[in-house]
Design a protein around this motif. Structure first.
Motif, mmCIF file in Angstrom:
data_model
loop_
_atom_site.group_PDB
_atom_site.id
_atom_site.type_symbol
_atom_site.label_atom_id
_atom_site.label_comp_id
_atom_site.label_asym_id
_atom_site.label_seq_id
_atom_site.Cartn_x
_atom_site.Cartn_y
_atom_site.Cartn_z
ATOM 1 N N LEU A 63 0.827 -1.212 0.000
ATOM 2 C CA LEU A 63 0.000 0.000 0.000
ATOM 3 C C LEU A 63 0.860 1.260 0.000
ATOM 4 O O LEU A 63 0.598 2.226 -0.726
ATOM 5 C CB LEU A 63 -0.942 -0.018 1.212
ATOM 6 C CG LEU A 63 -1.870 1.204 1.356
ATOM 7 C CD1 LEU A 63 -2.798 1.294 0.132
ATOM 8 C CD2 LEU A 63 -2.683 1.087 2.645
ATOM 9 N N ALA A 64 1.925 1.243 0.801
ATOM 10 C CA ALA A 64 2.818 2.398 0.854
ATOM 11 C C ALA A 64 3.512 2.626 -0.469
ATOM 12 O O ALA A 64 3.698 3.760 -0.927
ATOM 13 C CB ALA A 64 3.853 2.207 1.969
ATOM 14 N N ASP A 65 3.918 1.533 -1.137
ATOM 15 C CA ASP A 65 4.575 1.670 -2.440
ATOM 16 C C ASP A 65 3.621 2.285 -3.452
ATOM 17 O O ASP A 65 4.009 3.156 -4.246
ATOM 18 C CB ASP A 65 5.044 0.297 -2.923
ATOM 19 C CG ASP A 65 6.212 -0.221 -2.078
ATOM 20 O OD1 ASP A 65 6.848 0.626 -1.416
ATOM 21 O OD2 ASP A 65 6.461 -1.444 -2.081
ATOM 22 N N ARG A 66 2.379 1.831 -3.444
ATOM 23 C CA ARG A 66 1.420 2.395 -4.398
ATOM 24 C C ARG A 66 1.167 3.874 -4.154
ATOM 25 O O ARG A 66 1.108 4.676 -5.074
ATOM 26 C CB ARG A 66 0.096 1.604 -4.320
ATOM 27 C CG ARG A 66 0.177 0.203 -4.925
ATOM 28 C CD ARG A 66 -1.220 -0.351 -5.170
ATOM 29 N NE ARG A 66 -2.000 -0.445 -3.942
ATOM 30 C CZ ARG A 66 -2.003 -1.496 -3.130
ATOM 31 N NH1 ARG A 66 -1.252 -2.561 -3.412
ATOM 32 N NH2 ARG A 66 -2.729 -1.496 -2.036
ATOM 33 N N GLU A 67 1.009 4.230 -2.843
ATOM 34 C CA GLU A 67 0.790 5.645 -2.512
ATOM 35 C C GLU A 67 1.996 6.497 -2.893
ATOM 36 O O GLU A 67 1.874 7.619 -3.366
ATOM 37 C CB GLU A 67 0.507 5.788 -1.004
ATOM 38 C CG GLU A 67 -0.801 5.185 -0.555
ATOM 39 C CD GLU A 67 -1.985 5.916 -1.161
ATOM 40 O OE1 GLU A 67 -1.856 7.123 -1.503
ATOM 41 O OE2 GLU A 67 -3.055 5.282 -1.301
ATOM 42 N N PHE A 68 3.183 5.963 -2.701
ATOM 43 C CA PHE A 68 4.409 6.701 -3.025
ATOM 44 C C PHE A 68 4.505 6.932 -4.535
ATOM 45 O O PHE A 68 4.859 8.017 -5.009
ATOM 46 C CB PHE A 68 5.611 5.915 -2.495
ATOM 47 C CG PHE A 68 6.907 6.660 -2.601
ATOM 48 C CD1 PHE A 68 7.132 7.794 -1.847
ATOM 49 C CD2 PHE A 68 7.896 6.227 -3.463
ATOM 50 C CE1 PHE A 68 8.316 8.468 -1.928
ATOM 51 C CE2 PHE A 68 9.079 6.902 -3.558
ATOM 52 C CZ PHE A 68 9.299 8.032 -2.788
ATOM 53 N N GLU A 69 4.176 5.870 -5.316
ATOM 54 C CA GLU A 69 4.200 6.021 -6.775
ATOM 55 C C GLU A 69 3.135 7.000 -7.245
ATOM 56 O O GLU A 69 3.368 7.807 -8.154
ATOM 57 C CB GLU A 69 4.015 4.656 -7.421
ATOM 58 C CG GLU A 69 5.198 3.713 -7.208
ATOM 59 C CD GLU A 69 4.908 2.303 -7.747
ATOM 60 O OE1 GLU A 69 3.782 2.099 -8.254
ATOM 61 O OE2 GLU A 69 5.807 1.435 -7.654
ATOM 62 N N ASN A 70 1.963 6.955 -6.614
ATOM 63 C CA ASN A 70 0.914 7.917 -6.977
ATOM 64 C C ASN A 70 1.349 9.341 -6.698
ATOM 65 O O ASN A 70 1.054 10.268 -7.448
ATOM 66 C CB ASN A 70 -0.378 7.597 -6.214
ATOM 67 C CG ASN A 70 -0.984 6.276 -6.659
ATOM 68 O OD1 ASN A 70 -0.741 5.814 -7.793
ATOM 69 N ND2 ASN A 70 -1.766 5.650 -5.792
#
Length: 797
Positions: A63-70
């Motif tokens: 989840l953190a990786d996705r938010e960071f990429e977003n």
């Protein structure tokens, strides 16, 4: 032969023992299997929990990786949120600073993710626990044939060994301490009643702090600034401390009053400042002495009233404000050139040398006389039609003698000449002729003379520091008049009155003057540089073997009886036979010239009277002996000038001549016979040349240095930041700006009373003032271009 099988029968006891051991082994095996099964279940449950935690951590990571990429994508594509990022990305090939920062941050985040996704990652420090099951096995497996006692021993050994937990030393102590404390407090609560528990909570430190915090939050801000008034003990301590000068005058030692103040304040020390200062400051004040504690207490009470004290009840709020980082000195005197008197010449040199230091601006304030008074006072019928004309005369005279152009301002104030007093009396308020922006430091030449009839603003209120320099021994002059003793008594106390009211520091040129309040003895007069050059010329001629002195003795001074003429004629008349053939040349002009000359002629004295001349005149250089029998002078300028020229000086053994005793050419006498001996000694010998140290002592440079030191002008001129604010206490509370001093209050009361009395014309006339001298007249307003008297001081009704 038929054999039958042997049938062995065991005894009942042996059978029972065998069956018991079998049953105990079975029981132990069951227990062991139960324990091992339970341990496997616990371990599998723990593994399941750990796997669940890892799965949840992985989900959080994703989840953190996705938010960071977003976040990165939105930052690079948004047209309005981060314009600098998009603009720089399109224009330049290099990534912008924001993207660069994020990329630098990304490896760090990857390291963190790898760390918490690792199997070795621990959310809390797990103790290293090792369960030793071999101990159980050793306890259970024993010899089956042992008796009951052996079995009991093995069971006790199993209980004693139990589970061996190997943990690091001190690993759990910090976790168990709060629990132990909580258990001990719970046990204490079990033995206490409910009332005791509530009382303990009420008196606890936590509750007290909570109450004080809530009180500070809920209190009205206006109430927090209120300071309790001084109580009786504090008022008494303040009164005793401020009355120490009076107690000292009554013969009570100052140390006794200090002890009384300390004993009074000691009783109140615990509550003295805690009531009026914040709690944070009380700890700083505990180390202070009693005086500082009382000062701060008084300061806090005075400040709480909103009162700002600046040195007097009738203070001037428009004191000099230093804008150009340069102080201003105003020198006010009672005479001016061309009247060749000490109060005209010496203040002029003082202004020149103070201005020459370039550390401060200087203004010389001198009296302006109308034409009728000029004709009486100034010699050789010399008069001036305007102040500018007189100022030009003064500057040219000064520049000729000092050898440099002095940069100072000359101002004039209205004055009137008193024939009875033979002096100039100010007309109107003299202090108004110094502008408020220049009202910084005042030097009053003859402060008692200037303030006898002063009706105007108080000097110490308008100026930051006021120094008085006493030139004249008025009491000695007054005693020679009719009813002189009675007049001297009143004048003595009036002098004390005006000095206390209008001066901060007073310098007396010698001990011959009246002992005034706030005063000390110091000669702050120098000698005209021209006389020192004459002395150097005489010394150089002696080195070459030339005859420097071709004439005998002379006397020079204003021809009035009080200037030493009475003493001179008395000495020559009594010792006429001993001084047979001795001739004395006398130079001077004055009101008593006719009487002095007729008395000398009647007594048939060998005196040659000549017109008054400047002491630097060439005709006086060849005299060898200067005789000055005067005992009315404070510090005779002519005596200092004669010593500077390298002459012998014969003078009386008197406090006015104490300054000259260090010079070898000064010969003092005590009796008329001693006078004759000193005169003959001077006439028969040659004076010694002055050393460089002796010449410096007589110079104006040395006199100015003494003035700066003994009048405390050095401290005043050097103080820049604390001139108006006063010196701050080290805890930050200004004391001098808020604490009135009892002596200053008394001096302010004296000034107020003097101002009231001098405002009454009838009282002025009764004390000998010139009629109409309270304000300047029309002629003064015309000459000095002032407002008309009726406009400056209108009369209503």
């Amino acid at each position: 032969m038929n054999y039958k099988p042997l049938e062995v029968r065991s005894s009942p006891s042996t059978a029972a023992a065998s069956s018991g051991s079998i049953s105990s082994v079975a029981t132990a095996e069951k227990a062991l299997s139960f324990i091992s099964k339970s341990w496997r279940e616990v371990r599998s449950s723990a593994d399941a929990d750990l796997q669940l935690l890892k799965n949840r951590a992985n989900s959080f990571k994703n989840l953190a990786d996705r938010e960071f990429e977003n976040f990165i994508n939105s930052a690079s594509k948004s047209p309005f949120s981060v314009p600098s990022i998009t603009a720089s990305a399109t224009l330049n090939s290099a990534p912008p600073a924001e993207i660069d920062f994020v990329r630098k941050l990304q490896p760090k985040l990857s390291e963190i993710r790898r760390a918490y996704s690792s199997p070795d990652f621990k959310f809390y420090p797990r103790p290293q626990i090792k369960i030793d099951l071999s101990a159980i096995k050793n306890a259970i497996v024993a010899e089956v044939g042992e008796d009951e006692e052996d079995e009991t021993e093995s069971l006790r050994k199993w209980r004693r060994v139990g589970f061996k937990v190997k943990a690091k030393e001190g690993q759990f102590e910090e976790f168990w301490e709060p629990i132990k404390t909580l258990k001990s407090r719970l046990k204490d609560l079990e033995h206490k009643s409910s009332s005791e528990i509530l009382e303990g909570i009420k008196n606890s430190e936590f509750v007290e702090r909570l109450k004080s915090g809530l009180k500070a939050i809920c209190k009205d801000p206006n109430e927090s600034k209120e300071v309790p008034p001084l109580d009786a003990t504090e008022l008494l301590a303040c009164l005793v401390r401020q009355s120490s000068p009076l107690l000292d005058q009554l013969g009570i030692n100052r140390g006794i009053s200090d002890k009384i103040v300390e004993s009074l304040c000691r009783k109140r020390k615990d509550q003295l400042l805690l009531r009026s200062l914040p709690a944070g400051e009380s700890s700083m004040i505990e180390s202070e002495n009693i005086t500082d504690e009382l000062d701060l207490r008084l300061a806090s009470v005075v400040q709480s009233t909103g009162h700002c004290y600046e040195g007097g009840f009738w203070s001037d709020s428009g004191k000099h404000d230093e804008l150009d980082n340069k102080r201003h000195v105003a020198i006010v005197t009672t005479a001016s050139l061309p009247w060749m008197t000490g109060t005209a010449v010496n203040p002029l040199f003082r202004a020149a040398y103070l201005a020459n230091s370039a550390k401060q601006n200087v203004t010389l304030l001198v009296p302006w006389l109308c034409r009728s008074d000029q004709e009486i006072v100034y010699p050789n019928n010399l008069t001036f039609s305007s102040p500018e004309e007189q100022e030009s005369y003064i500057r040219s005279w000064l520049e000729e003698r000092v050898g440099f152009k002095a940069d100072f301002k000359i101002s004039f104030y209205p004055g009137k000449f008193s024939k009875s007093r033979r002096s100039i009396i100010p007309a109107g308020d003299t202090s108004q002729f110094i502008s408020p922006k220049d009202a910084d430091i005042a030097i009053l030449e003859e402060p008692e003379h200037l303030n006898w009839y002063h009706h105007g603003k108080r000097w110490t209120d308008k100026f930051n520091h006021v120094v008085g320099i006493v030139h004249t021994n008025y009491l000695e002059y007054i005693k020679r008049e009719r009813n002189g003793a009675l007049q001297a008594f009143f004048v003595k106390h009036i002098n004390n009155w005006v000095i206390r009211a209008y001066c901060d520091k007073v310098l007396r040129l010698s001990a011959a003057t009246q002992d005034l309040p706030k005063s000390m003895v110091c000669n702050v007069h120098g000698v005209n540089p021209k006389f020192l050059k004459i002395g150097e010329k005489v010394a150089a001629g002696k080195e070459r073997g030339e005859q420097t002195f071709s004439k005998g003795a002379y006397f020079l001074g204003k021809m009035v009886w009080a200037k030493g003429y009475k003493e001179l004629i008395d000495l020559l008349a009594k010792q006429k036979n001993d001084l047979d053939g001795f001739n004395l040349d006398v130079y001077g002009n004055g009101e008593d010239a006719h009487e002095v000359q007729s008395t000398a002629k009647r007594l048939n004295l060998n005196l040659n009277f000549m017109k008054g001349r400047d002491h630097a005149d060439d005709s006086l250089h060849s005299y060898k002996v200067f005789i000055n029998p005067s005992v009315s002078d404070v510090l005779c300028t002519a005596t200092a000038e004669a010593l500077a020229m390298g002459k012998f000086v014969v003078c009386a053994d008197h406090p006015s001549n104490d300054f000259f005793r260090v010079f070898p050419n000064c010969l003092t006498y005590k009796t008329p016979e001693d006078f004759v001996a000193k005169v003959k000694e001077a006439m028969a010998n040659e004076p010694l040349p002055l050393t460089p140290e002796q010449r410096y002592i007589l110079s104006w440079e040395a006199a100015t240095q003494r003035l700066m030191e003994f009048s405390e002008l050095n401290k005043v001129l050097d103080s820049q930041a604390d001139k108006h604010l006063g010196r701050r206490h080290k805890n930050g509370m200004p004391k001098s700006i808020s604490l009135p001093n009892l002596n200053e209050v008394v001096d302010g009361g004296l000034a107020f009373a003097h101002n009231c009395l001098t405002g009454n014309e009838f009282l002025r006339l009764c004390t000998g003032a010139i009629p109409g001298s309270r304000d300047y007249d029309k002629q003064h307003s015309k000459d000095l271009r002032l407002l008309p008297p009726q406009v400056q001081n209108p009369i209503y009704g």
